[in-house]
Design a protein around this motif. Sequence first.
Motif, PDB file in Angstrom:
ATOM      1  N   GLY A  89     -12.652  -3.969   4.054  1.00 21.89           N
ATOM      2  CA  GLY A  89     -11.596  -5.042   3.856  1.00 21.89           C
ATOM      3  C   GLY A  89     -10.426  -5.135   4.806  1.00 21.89           C
ATOM      4  N   PRO A  90      -9.299  -5.668   4.613  1.00 23.57           N
ATOM      5  CA  PRO A  90      -8.536  -6.031   5.563  1.00 23.57           C
ATOM      6  C   PRO A  90      -7.537  -4.530   5.761  1.00 23.57           C
ATOM      7  CG  PRO A  90      -8.538  -7.751   3.703  1.00 23.57           C
ATOM      8  CD  PRO A  90      -9.473  -6.782   3.455  1.00 23.57           C
ATOM      9  N   SER A  91      -7.796  -3.846   4.834  1.00 27.99           N
ATOM     10  CA  SER A  91      -6.806  -2.562   4.803  1.00 27.99           C
ATOM     11  C   SER A  91      -5.341  -2.850   5.577  1.00 27.99           C
ATOM     12  CB  SER A  91      -7.543  -1.594   5.755  1.00 27.99           C
ATOM     13  OG  SER A  91      -8.892  -1.155   5.420  1.00 27.99           O
ATOM     14  N   ALA A  92      -4.980  -3.590   4.615  1.00 24.03           N
ATOM     15  CA  ALA A  92      -3.324  -4.053   4.732  1.00 24.03           C
ATOM     16  C   ALA A  92      -2.336  -3.074   4.193  1.00 24.03           C
ATOM     17  CB  ALA A  92      -3.081  -5.344   4.028  1.00 24.03           C
ATOM     18  N   SER A  93      -2.351  -1.998   4.744  1.00 23.74           N
ATOM     19  CA  SER A  93      -1.411  -1.102   4.596  1.00 23.74           C
ATOM     20  C   SER A  93      -1.251   0.186   5.538  1.00 23.74           C
ATOM     21  CB  SER A  93      -1.726  -0.299   3.085  1.00 23.74           C
ATOM     22  OG  SER A  93      -2.723   0.482   2.962  1.00 23.74           O
ATOM     23  N   ASP A  94      -0.642   1.150   5.589  1.00 22.97           N
ATOM     24  CA  ASP A  94      -0.364   2.057   6.601  1.00 22.97           C
ATOM     25  C   ASP A  94      -1.683   3.226   5.998  1.00 22.97           C
ATOM     26  OD1 ASP A  94       1.542   0.756   7.763  1.00 22.97           O
ATOM     27  OD2 ASP A  94       2.949   2.334   7.268  1.00 22.97           O
ATOM     28  N   GLY A  95      -2.187   3.645   7.118  1.00 20.05           N
ATOM     29  CA  GLY A  95      -3.079   4.740   6.821  1.00 20.05           C
ATOM     30  C   GLY A  95      -2.428   6.098   6.348  1.00 20.05           C
ATOM     31  N   PHE A 136      12.049 -26.912   1.559  1.00 18.21           N
ATOM     32  CA  PHE A 136      10.726 -26.243   1.655  1.00 18.21           C
ATOM     33  C   PHE A 136      11.214 -24.761   1.952  1.00 18.21           C
ATOM     34  CE2 PHE A 136       7.390 -24.915   4.881  1.00 18.21           C
ATOM     35  CZ  PHE A 136       6.216 -25.069   3.963  1.00 18.21           C
ATOM     36  N   HIS A 137      10.734 -24.005   0.973  1.00 19.43           N
ATOM     37  CA  HIS A 137      11.035 -22.442   0.539  1.00 19.43           C
ATOM     38  C   HIS A 137       9.768 -21.330   1.254  1.00 19.43           C
ATOM     39  CE1 HIS A 137      14.922 -22.355  -1.861  1.00 19.43           C
ATOM     40  NE2 HIS A 137      14.577 -23.755  -1.668  1.00 19.43           N
ATOM     41  N   LYS A 138       8.728 -22.026   1.761  1.00 18.49           N
ATOM     42  CA  LYS A 138       7.722 -20.797   1.996  1.00 18.49           C
ATOM     43  C   LYS A 138       7.977 -19.942   2.936  1.00 18.49           C
ATOM     44  CE  LYS A 138       3.139 -21.354   4.088  1.00 18.49           C
ATOM     45  NZ  LYS A 138       2.042 -22.331   4.576  1.00 18.49           N
ATOM     46  N   TYR A 139       8.822 -20.020   4.064  1.00 21.18           N
ATOM     47  CA  TYR A 139       9.444 -19.000   4.686  1.00 21.18           C
ATOM     48  C   TYR A 139      11.046 -18.338   4.700  1.00 21.18           C
ATOM     49  CZ  TYR A 139       5.590 -20.796   7.526  1.00 21.18           C
ATOM     50  OH  TYR A 139       4.510 -20.954   8.133  1.00 21.18           O
ATOM     51  N   GLU A 140      11.203 -18.535   3.209  1.00 20.90           N
ATOM     52  CA  GLU A 140      12.468 -18.039   2.760  1.00 20.90           C
ATOM     53  C   GLU A 140      12.476 -16.547   2.825  1.00 20.90           C
ATOM     54  OE1 GLU A 140      15.521 -18.528  -1.110  1.00 20.90           O
ATOM     55  OE2 GLU A 140      13.474 -19.044  -1.308  1.00 20.90           O
ATOM     56  N   LYS A 141      13.580 -15.855   3.189  1.00 18.55           N
ATOM     57  CA  LYS A 141      13.911 -14.377   3.246  1.00 18.55           C
ATOM     58  C   LYS A 141      13.990 -14.155   1.666  1.00 18.55           C
ATOM     59  CE  LYS A 141      16.602 -13.925   7.368  1.00 18.55           C
ATOM     60  NZ  LYS A 141      17.954 -13.804   8.028  1.00 18.55           N
ATOM     61  N   THR A 142      13.120 -13.056   1.224  1.00 14.13           N
ATOM     62  CA  THR A 142      13.504 -12.605  -0.063  1.00 14.13           C
ATOM     63  C   THR A 142      14.279 -11.476  -0.180  1.00 14.13           C
ATOM     64  OG1 THR A 142      11.349 -11.108   0.216  1.00 14.13           O
ATOM     65  CG2 THR A 142      10.817 -13.325  -0.668  1.00 14.13           C
ATOM     66  N   GLU A 143      14.633 -11.058  -1.151  1.00 15.13           N
ATOM     67  CA  GLU A 143      15.737 -10.009  -1.504  1.00 15.13           C
ATOM     68  C   GLU A 143      14.993  -8.664  -1.183  1.00 15.13           C
ATOM     69  OE1 GLU A 143      17.835 -10.212  -5.489  1.00 15.13           O
ATOM     70  OE2 GLU A 143      17.985 -12.364  -5.270  1.00 15.13           O
ATOM     71  N   THR A 144      13.877  -8.332  -1.810  1.00 11.65           N
ATOM     72  CA  THR A 144      13.111  -7.259  -1.585  1.00 11.65           C
ATOM     73  C   THR A 144      12.311  -7.414  -0.143  1.00 11.65           C
ATOM     74  OG1 THR A 144      13.103  -6.810  -3.835  1.00 11.65           O
ATOM     75  CG2 THR A 144      11.764  -5.469  -2.371  1.00 11.65           C
ATOM     76  N   VAL A 145      12.319  -6.571   0.835  1.00 11.19           N
ATOM     77  CA  VAL A 145      11.637  -6.620   2.044  1.00 11.19           C
ATOM     78  C   VAL A 145       9.807  -6.318   1.759  1.00 11.19           C
ATOM     79  CG1 VAL A 145      11.280  -6.100   4.409  1.00 11.19           C
ATOM     80  CG2 VAL A 145      13.552  -6.339   3.424  1.00 11.19           C
ATOM     81  N   LYS A 146       9.021  -7.278   1.901  1.00 13.75           N
ATOM     82  CA  LYS A 146       7.651  -6.728   1.720  1.00 13.75           C
ATOM     83  C   LYS A 146       6.928  -7.260   3.112  1.00 13.75           C
ATOM     84  CE  LYS A 146       7.305  -5.377  -2.644  1.00 13.75           C
ATOM     85  NZ  LYS A 146       7.182  -4.498  -3.170  1.00 13.75           N
ATOM     86  N   PRO A 147       5.869  -6.867   3.381  1.00 16.33           N
ATOM     87  CA  PRO A 147       5.128  -7.070   4.496  1.00 16.33           C
ATOM     88  C   PRO A 147       4.912  -8.445   4.667  1.00 16.33           C
ATOM     89  CG  PRO A 147       4.041  -5.018   3.554  1.00 16.33           C
ATOM     90  CD  PRO A 147       5.107  -5.488   2.622  1.00 16.33           C
ATOM     91  N   ASP A 196      -2.273   6.514  11.321  1.00 10.60           N
ATOM     92  CA  ASP A 196      -3.216   6.017  12.534  1.00 10.60           C
ATOM     93  C   ASP A 196      -3.414   4.841  11.840  1.00 10.60           C
ATOM     94  OD1 ASP A 196      -4.866   5.004  14.421  1.00 10.60           O
ATOM     95  OD2 ASP A 196      -6.364   6.601  14.142  1.00 10.60           O
ATOM     96  N   ASN A 197      -2.725   3.518  12.259  1.00  8.47           N
ATOM     97  CA  ASN A 197      -3.109   2.349  11.955  1.00  8.47           C
ATOM     98  C   ASN A 197      -3.964   1.143  12.952  1.00  8.47           C
ATOM     99  OD1 ASN A 197      -1.579   2.464   9.339  1.00  8.47           O
ATOM    100  ND2 ASN A 197       0.240   2.202  10.560  1.00  8.47           N
ATOM    101  N   SER A 198      -4.604   2.122  13.908  1.00 11.97           N
ATOM    102  CA  SER A 198      -5.161   1.207  15.037  1.00 11.97           C
ATOM    103  C   SER A 198      -6.256   0.379  14.474  1.00 11.97           C
ATOM    104  CB  SER A 198      -5.641   2.101  15.963  1.00 11.97           C
ATOM    105  OG  SER A 198      -6.556   2.819  15.535  1.00 11.97           O
ATOM    106  N   LEU A 199      -7.002   0.769  13.295  1.00  6.68           N
ATOM    107  CA  LEU A 199      -8.147   0.092  12.832  1.00  6.68           C
ATOM    108  C   LEU A 199      -7.597  -0.549  11.348  1.00  6.68           C
ATOM    109  CD1 LEU A 199     -11.179   2.147  13.868  1.00  6.68           C
ATOM    110  CD2 LEU A 199     -10.374  -0.047  14.833  1.00  6.68           C
ATOM    111  N   ARG A 200      -6.519  -0.791  11.022  1.00 10.89           N
ATOM    112  CA  ARG A 200      -6.110  -1.244   9.849  1.00 10.89           C
ATOM    113  C   ARG A 200      -5.282  -2.490  10.298  1.00 10.89           C
ATOM    114  NH1 ARG A 200      -6.745   2.299   5.932  1.00 10.89           N
ATOM    115  NH2 ARG A 200      -5.291   1.287   4.557  1.00 10.89           N
ATOM    116  N   TYR A 201      -4.944  -3.166   8.784  1.00  9.43           N
ATOM    117  CA  TYR A 201      -4.289  -4.366   9.123  1.00  9.43           C
ATOM    118  C   TYR A 201      -5.275  -5.372   9.825  1.00  9.43           C
ATOM    119  CZ  TYR A 201       0.100  -2.421   7.435  1.00  9.43           C
ATOM    120  OH  TYR A 201       1.001  -1.516   6.717  1.00  9.43           O
ATOM    121  N   ARG A 202      -6.409  -5.230   9.343  1.00  6.56           N
ATOM    122  CA  ARG A 202      -7.475  -6.112  10.209  1.00  6.56           C
ATOM    123  C   ARG A 202      -6.992  -7.767  10.129  1.00  6.56           C
ATOM    124  NH1 ARG A 202      -8.986  -4.027  13.781  1.00  6.56           N
ATOM    125  NH2 ARG A 202     -10.651  -5.217  13.978  1.00  6.56           N
TER     126      ARG A 202
END
Length: 280
Positions: A66-72, A210-221, A76-82
């Motif tokens: 799967g996407p492996s959308a998190s740190d290893g 349009f709020h799609k790109y609004e900054k959120t209070e808690t930083v998330k990926p 080593d994240n070279s093959l993660r966050y696909r």
Amino acid sequence: MLHFDLLRLFGPVYATHKDDLSICYNERFAYSASNLLPAVEVVGKILKDLDRAAELLAADPIITEGPSASDGIEGDNSLRYRNLRLNYYAVEALSARVYLYAGEKQKALEKARKVAEVQEQWFPWVKFNDVMLESNKSRDFVFSTELVFALQNRQRGDIFTNYFSSDLDATKMLIPDENILTNCFANDDDWRYTSMWQAPKDDKFKARCFHKYEKTETVKPHNYLLPMIRISEMFFIIAETTDDMDEARTMLNRVRKNRGQIPLDENESIDVQSLVAAEY
């Protein structure tokens, strides 16, 4: 991907003038541009490159992990966050998009089905609370779990602040006419409408921002993501290209029920092309 977008922007209307000159297609590095090519030749080169890419990505980790959308664990994240790379499924999805543009519906259908069949496993629908719950301080307005391919922009929040925020003067912000906006959505329960299009809290004007790109209070990926290919597009391509009305209805309903929309009744007569066009 970039050549295809350039073709769509600057090329002729493909359905009626595909033999007309369009853009050049750079296959090697050079200081001078190559010759302009007919649009049909550009599409051929795009699809050839995509076929080669799929071959080279036959062992892409996204297929089994799967996407492996998190740190290893070991850093080593070279093959993660696909999904931040043009991974195997992104290549197949882009191929479906190109085939549809070229009018090759059967091939577009085959490619879209290949990606759609792994949706539940690798690209799950965004959850209601992640989008609609106002107490959630890091709402996922880009529906990040559904992104087959995305780019990152660390200054993404500035896009909202500079162009869409209700703190701006109404004459200096990008804002739609309210009638046009409401005509785009079937009802107020649509998650894409209620969460992303919000009226100013101080009622300084009637239109929604349009709020799609609004900054959120808690930083998330997902705060930095710019969607490029979303899994729902594959369901729309299947609905548009299949000859099976039941399959088309099922594909549309897979998206609708995960957007707060009322599912299409199985006995209801539907105009698939109009429904797909409305979704786009």
